[in-house]
Design an enzyme around this catalytic site. Structure first.
Site, mmCIF file in Angstrom:
data_model
loop_
_atom_site.group_PDB
_atom_site.id
_atom_site.type_symbol
_atom_site.label_atom_id
_atom_site.label_comp_id
_atom_site.label_asym_id
_atom_site.label_seq_id
_atom_site.Cartn_x
_atom_site.Cartn_y
_atom_site.Cartn_z
ATOM 1 N N LYS A 4 47.949 44.306 39.627
ATOM 2 C CA LYS A 4 48.667 45.236 40.501
ATOM 3 C C LYS A 4 50.024 44.664 40.885
ATOM 4 C CE LYS A 4 44.481 47.162 42.623
ATOM 5 N NZ LYS A 4 43.771 47.392 43.883
ATOM 6 N N ARG A 54 34.208 55.480 47.100
ATOM 7 C CA ARG A 54 34.797 56.805 47.287
ATOM 8 C C ARG A 54 34.233 57.814 46.310
ATOM 9 N NH1 ARG A 54 40.739 54.575 46.649
ATOM 10 N NH2 ARG A 54 39.604 53.942 44.833
#
Length: 167
Positions: free
Chosen positions: A42, A92
């Protein structure tokens, strides 16, 4: 015996989804250690120090014993150093479960003394992801319903800095 849990992440930036898991995770353990890490895959918007300060500020009023600690090692080594016996992870969607299930299995092989506990994200917060928050902000969208107000201001300011550098 003190029950210690670790909630790891990059928190770039910390979202309302993260805060939901932190609040709920803190109720499950005597001490919750929020491990702020870097992820080589990232590109962070905020430095490690900025993310740590952001998380510390946002958890100040949560209650319970919460520590914010930086780490740059295997999660299971970090958990062992902190004395944790629980890793707290938020889920999620089904895609999260597949990834987290694989990671939990690998982590169990590395250190079977530490259990992984999954908390389902609040239904209203399930679509929130730091990556998407940053993308929305970069395109000028409103992110106030996804992050705490002070985090919103920091993201908007950072996007403004990025825009000026690219001009």
């Amino acid at each position: 015996m003190t029950r210690i849990g670790v909630y790891p992440g990059t928190f770039d930036p910390v979202t309302l989804g993260h805060m939901d898991i932190i609040r709920r995770g803190a109720k499950l353990v005597d001490r919750l250690v929020i491990g702020v890490t870097t992820n080589p895959s990232k590109s962070p918007m905020f430095t490690l120090d900025e993310r740590m300060a952001m998380v510390r500020r946002e958890v100040a009023d949560v209650g319970g014993e919460i520590h914010v600690v930086a780490f740059d090692s295997l999660l299971m080594d970090f958990a062992e150093r902190e004395g944790a016996r629980v890793i707290v992870r938020g889920l999620r969607a089904v895609a999260d479960f597949e990834y987290e299930y694989q990671m939990a299995g690998m982590n169990q092989q590395i250190n079977p003394r530490v259990e992984t506990v999954f908390l389902m994200a609040d239904v209203a917060l399930q679509p929130i992801a730091s990556r998407l928050v940053k993308e929305i902000a970069l395109f000028g969208g409103e992110i106030g319903r996804f992050v705490p107000p002070t985090v919103r201001d920091e993201v908007v300011a950072r996007v403004g800095q990025i825009g000026r550098k690219g001009s």
